[in-house]
Design an enzyme around this catalytic site. Structure first.
Site, PDB file in Angstrom:
ATOM      1  N   HIS A 100      -9.078  -4.862 -16.007  1.00 37.00           N
ATOM      2  CA  HIS A 100      -8.406  -3.623 -15.583  1.00 37.00           C
ATOM      3  C   HIS A 100      -9.393  -2.457 -15.535  1.00 37.00           C
ATOM      4  O   HIS A 100      -9.417  -1.693 -14.557  1.00 37.00           O
ATOM      5  CB  HIS A 100      -7.262  -3.292 -16.537  1.00 37.00           C
ATOM      6  N   GLU A 101     -10.198  -2.304 -16.585  1.00 37.76           N
ATOM      7  CA  GLU A 101     -11.158  -1.197 -16.613  1.00 37.76           C
ATOM      8  C   GLU A 101     -12.209  -1.351 -15.518  1.00 37.76           C
ATOM      9  O   GLU A 101     -12.661  -0.369 -14.933  1.00 37.76           O
ATOM     10  CB  GLU A 101     -11.817  -1.095 -17.988  1.00 37.76           C
TER      11      GLU A 101
END
Length: 229
Positions: free
Chosen positions: A94-95
């Site tokens: 996600h990051e």
């Protein structure tokens, strides 16, 4: 009424945050079949998207994971950086999704980044206005109306920022889930766990956006009621 709104959303926010922590704890205990760590997954995703100027680093804390576009770093908490679980895979990817957004000039991320300095100034202005209205209310009714208009403007910025954040977060999760599935980082079962974890992470932003919107409406209604008086 403002206090009641604050208490209600504080309870909702706590509930969602607690759910997220429980989900992360649960899925952190599920080892990946690929046995890759969060750091390894992040580095693979960045390289796969041709991003070589972003570093993956470890930061202190729990669920402190974030992407910093200024320093071009994917910052992962120890549980994610070293973790070899469905939860670690979800958060790390996600990051990196944010890093991919940055590299591809994703419009909502660029707009959100441009709003950061505006929101910082707005926060200072609103704090000053709250203090000024606290004392000004004793002397001048007209000042209260002007103060409320300024606060409404400030909260409009907060609300816009909160809602612009939603597509940024949802898009990063979509990129992450699609990539870890396409590259075989997770099994179908692990993919569902990662999806569930990211869903609850996104819910924290949804609650924040709704809280800002309800508070904005409260101030607007207060101003309209004051104008009728």
């Amino acid at each position: 009424m403002l206090l009641l709104i604050g208490v209600v959303f504080m309870i909702i926010s706590w509930s969602v945050s607690n759910k997220l922590k429980n989900k992360f704890k649960k899925y952190s205990q599920v080892g990946l079949a690929s046995n890759l760590s969060g750091r390894e997954i992040a580095e693979k995703m960045l390289a796969d998207h041709g991003i070589y100027d972003v570093k993956v680093v470890s930061v202190e804390g729990q669920l402190t994971d974030h992407y910093n576009p200024a320093s071009k770093t994917v910052n992962l908490s120890p549980d994610v950086y070293h973790g070899r679980s469905a939860a670690a895979a979800a958060v790390a990817a996600h990051e990196c999704g944010h890093a991919v957004q940055h590299a591809t000039a994703y419009s909502f991320l660029e707009f959100r980044s441009a709003m950061v300095p505006v929101q910082n100034v707005t926060a200072r202005v609103m704090n000053i206005m709250f203090m000024a209205m606290l004392f000004g209310s004793f002397f001048l009714q007209g000042f209260m109306q002007t103060g409320l208009l300024i606060i409404i403007g400030c909260y409009f910025v907060f609300t816009l920022f909160a809602f612009v954040t939603l597509p940024v977060e949802f898009d990063a999760s979509s990129r992450a889930l699609a990539w870890i599935d396409r590259k075989g980082i997770v099994t179908s079962k692990e993919h569902e766990m990662a999806k569930d974890a990211l869903k609850w992470a996104a819910m924290t932003y949804v609650v924040a956006a709704l809280s800002a919107l309800v508070t904005l409406f409260y101030f607007i209604l207060s101003y309209l009621g004051m104008s009728r008086d």
